[in-house]
Write a protein that holds these residues in place. Structure first.
Motif, short mmCIF file in Angstrom:
data_model
loop_
_atom_site.label_atom_id
_atom_site.label_comp_id
_atom_site.label_asym_id
_atom_site.label_seq_id
_atom_site.Cartn_x
_atom_site.Cartn_y
_atom_site.Cartn_z
N VAL A 150 0.98 -0.90 0.26
CA VAL A 150 0.11 -0.04 -0.10
C VAL A 150 0.96 1.40 0.03
O VAL A 150 1.90 1.21 0.65
CB VAL A 150 -0.86 -0.02 1.27
N ASP A 151 0.65 2.10 -0.97
CA ASP A 151 1.64 3.36 -1.06
C ASP A 151 0.74 4.45 -1.79
O ASP A 151 -0.23 4.25 -2.21
CB ASP A 151 2.92 2.94 -1.56
N ARG A 195 -11.77 0.20 3.37
CA ARG A 195 -10.76 -0.66 3.89
C ARG A 195 -10.70 -2.12 3.14
O ARG A 195 -11.58 -2.56 2.23
CB ARG A 195 -11.26 -1.20 5.63
N TRP A 247 -6.31 -8.17 4.07
CA TRP A 247 -5.42 -8.95 3.48
C TRP A 247 -4.76 -9.99 4.14
O TRP A 247 -4.79 -9.95 5.42
CB TRP A 247 -4.03 -8.06 3.21
N ASP A 279 -6.04 -9.10 8.07
CA ASP A 279 -5.71 -7.94 8.60
C ASP A 279 -6.54 -6.77 7.65
O ASP A 279 -6.38 -6.98 6.41
CB ASP A 279 -4.15 -7.24 8.64
N VAL A 330 -6.84 -2.87 6.00
CA VAL A 330 -5.95 -1.48 5.73
C VAL A 330 -6.87 -0.56 5.25
O VAL A 330 -7.80 -0.78 4.50
CB VAL A 330 -4.69 -1.71 5.03
N THR A 331 -6.81 0.72 5.91
CA THR A 331 -7.49 1.84 5.43
C THR A 331 -6.91 2.41 4.00
O THR A 331 -5.75 2.76 4.21
CB THR A 331 -7.88 2.73 6.33
N VAL A 332 -7.57 2.41 2.95
CA VAL A 332 -7.12 3.14 1.55
C VAL A 332 -7.75 4.04 1.36
O VAL A 332 -9.14 3.98 0.93
CB VAL A 332 -6.92 1.64 0.56
N ALA A 359 -3.04 -0.13 -3.63
CA ALA A 359 -2.88 -1.47 -3.25
C ALA A 359 -2.41 -2.47 -4.10
O ALA A 359 -3.26 -2.32 -5.16
CB ALA A 359 -3.92 -1.94 -2.04
N HIS A 415 -7.31 -11.27 -0.70
CA HIS A 415 -7.95 -9.88 -0.60
C HIS A 415 -9.26 -9.80 -0.36
O HIS A 415 -9.90 -10.41 -1.00
CB HIS A 415 -7.01 -8.92 -1.49
#
Length: 159
Positions: free
Chosen positions: A12-13, A90, A93, A119, A121-123, A129, A137
């Motif tokens: 994620v970036d 969210r 993963w 888990d 992750v907020t995107v 992602a 996913h």
């Protein structure tokens, strides 16, 4: 003896740092450059061949849902780059080996479906992602409350 394949896992970036991932796979470079250049802005919702079957874009508009209503999946032929254009969601993963297969891999759908936990992750808008074939996913999970999302999923052919 055979050499084990390198296993990669979810990334994620932001697009401003996309060049960090160019060397992982040539198709990732093409997909991330496509996003960085804003070429997706010309697309309408639906599926679009960007480079034949090597790079496919799917533009989606939807409202996020509770995690219990979202599906765990993985793909073999494609790596997913999921870029949130508007809104926030969210994404779950987990390594596929930690999941229980609900529906075995279907070649036509390029998907297997799972049950299990992972888990989240907020995107947010402006983040991408990347999910590799070894990643289960779960996209489209609602933050609280559910939100409207515009997202583009780039399907990058593995081989």
């Amino acid at each position: 003896a055979t050499t084990p394949r390198k296993q990669r896992c979810m990334i994620v970036d932001t697009l401003t740092r996309a060049d960090l991932y160019f060397g992982l796979h040539p198709g990732l470079r093409a997909g991330l450059v496509f996003l960085r250049n804003g070429a997706y802005r010309e697309l309408r919702p639906g599926r679009h061949a960007i480079d034949g079957e090597s790079l496919i874009a799917i533009l989606q508009d939807y409202t996020t849902k509770p995690a219990a209503e979202c599906v765990w999946e993985s793909h073999r032929r494609y790596i997913d780059i999921q870029y949130v254009i508007e809104g926030v969601e969210r994404m779950g993963w987990a390594p596929i080996e930690q999941m229980t297969v609900r529906e075995p891999y279907d070649v036509e759908k390029d998907a297997a479906f799972y049950e299990g936990n992972g888990d989240l992750v907020t995107v947010r808008a402006g983040l991408f992602a990347i999910f590799f074939p070894t990643d289960a996913h779960q996209p489209g999970v609602a933050p609280s409350p559910p939100t409207a999302v515009r997202k583009i999923v780039l399907k990058v052919a593995v081989g």
